[in-house]
Design an enzyme around this catalytic site. Structure first.
Site, short mmCIF file in Angstrom:
data_model
loop_
_atom_site.label_atom_id
_atom_site.label_comp_id
_atom_site.label_asym_id
_atom_site.label_seq_id
_atom_site.Cartn_x
_atom_site.Cartn_y
_atom_site.Cartn_z
N HIS A 267 0.85 -1.19 0.00
CA HIS A 267 0.00 0.00 0.00
C HIS A 267 0.89 1.24 0.00
O HIS A 267 2.09 1.13 0.25
CB HIS A 267 -0.86 -0.01 1.27
CG HIS A 267 0.02 -0.07 2.49
ND1 HIS A 267 0.33 -1.25 3.12
CD2 HIS A 267 0.73 0.90 3.12
CE1 HIS A 267 1.18 -1.01 4.10
NE2 HIS A 267 1.44 0.29 4.13
N HIS B 282 6.32 6.09 -1.30
CA HIS B 282 6.97 4.86 -1.75
C HIS B 282 6.12 3.66 -1.36
O HIS B 282 5.22 3.78 -0.52
CB HIS B 282 8.36 4.74 -1.09
CG HIS B 282 8.27 4.56 0.40
ND1 HIS B 282 8.13 5.64 1.26
CD2 HIS B 282 8.26 3.46 1.17
CE1 HIS B 282 8.04 5.18 2.50
NE2 HIS B 282 8.11 3.86 2.48
#
Ligand code: 2AM
Length: 197
Positions: free
Chosen positions: A44, A131
């Site tokens: 995620h 990220h």
């Protein structure tokens, strides 16, 4: 008193993007480096890590999250590139990067931070570095092979997708890696209200 809930606010990836990142992880695994690779279904994009939160506070926060999401239009992003924190020479966290509408994404992360201050969450001291964590280094064996693999795949890119909601997740830390359970999902708006409203 009910136990507190380790939680964070994130954006989910599409099924296709998860699959494409899964294929990249399969390649990186071939380095045989000592890395705890992420479960593909759990990958995620974290917008805000909250840590341990009382269940009552979780309930109180939900309208604030919904308000910020409603001020946000769909955000088109693409998982692209790979590398390591703090750097490729001393890899600890293996990541896949993001490109596309990064400014609206960073703006959303900043607004969420501000919206959560009244609930007792201090803003991050570190800048927001969007990220996707795909692995955590556990030992030094075969690190060079891993570094070479990462360099060989810097051109990685997945299909672009439109982030359309934020998800409040519960994180259970287990010996074999964290498990994430969605607690609350709240959509972005097609016609977002002005952000400074
Ligand atoms: P990471 O992927 O960079 O490790 C759940 O743990 C999510 O919250 C992860 O995506 C993690 O980011 C993020 N996170 C941010 N700060 C954290 C912290 N202090 N401890 C654990 N997770 C954190």
């Amino acid at each position: 008193m009910e136990p507190s809930i380790r939680s964070f606010v994130a954006i989910d990836l599409s099924e296709t993007v998860r699959r494409q990142i899964g294929a990249l992880i399969q390649e990186l695994r071939k380095s045989e480096a000592q890395v705890g690779w992420a479960r593909v279904e759990g990958i995620h994009l974290t917008l805000k890590f909250l840590g341990n939160v009382a269940p009552e506070l979780i309930e109180e926060m939900k309208p604030a999250l919904a308000r910020e999401a409603a001020k946000t239009g769909p955000i088109r992003i693409e998982a692209a590139g790979c590398g390591a924190f703090p750097g490729i020479q001393s890899p600890r966290v293996i990541w896949v990067g993001l490109r596309g509408e990064i400014a609206p994404l960073a703006d959303l992360a900043r607004r969420l931070e501000e919206a959560l201050v009244p609930f007792g969450f201090a803003p991050e001291a570190r800048p927001f570095k969007p990220h996707l964590t795909v692995g955590r280094v556990k030992g030094r064996a075969r690190l060079q092979a891993l570094q070479q693999m990462l360099l060989a795949h810097v051109g990685f890119s997945a299909e672009p997708f439109d982030a359309a909601q934020i998800v409040l997740y519960k994180s259970d830390l287990r010996p074999d890696g964290a498990r994430y359970t969605p607690l609350f999902k709240t959509p972005f708006s097609v016609n977002p209200a002005p952000a400074d409203e």
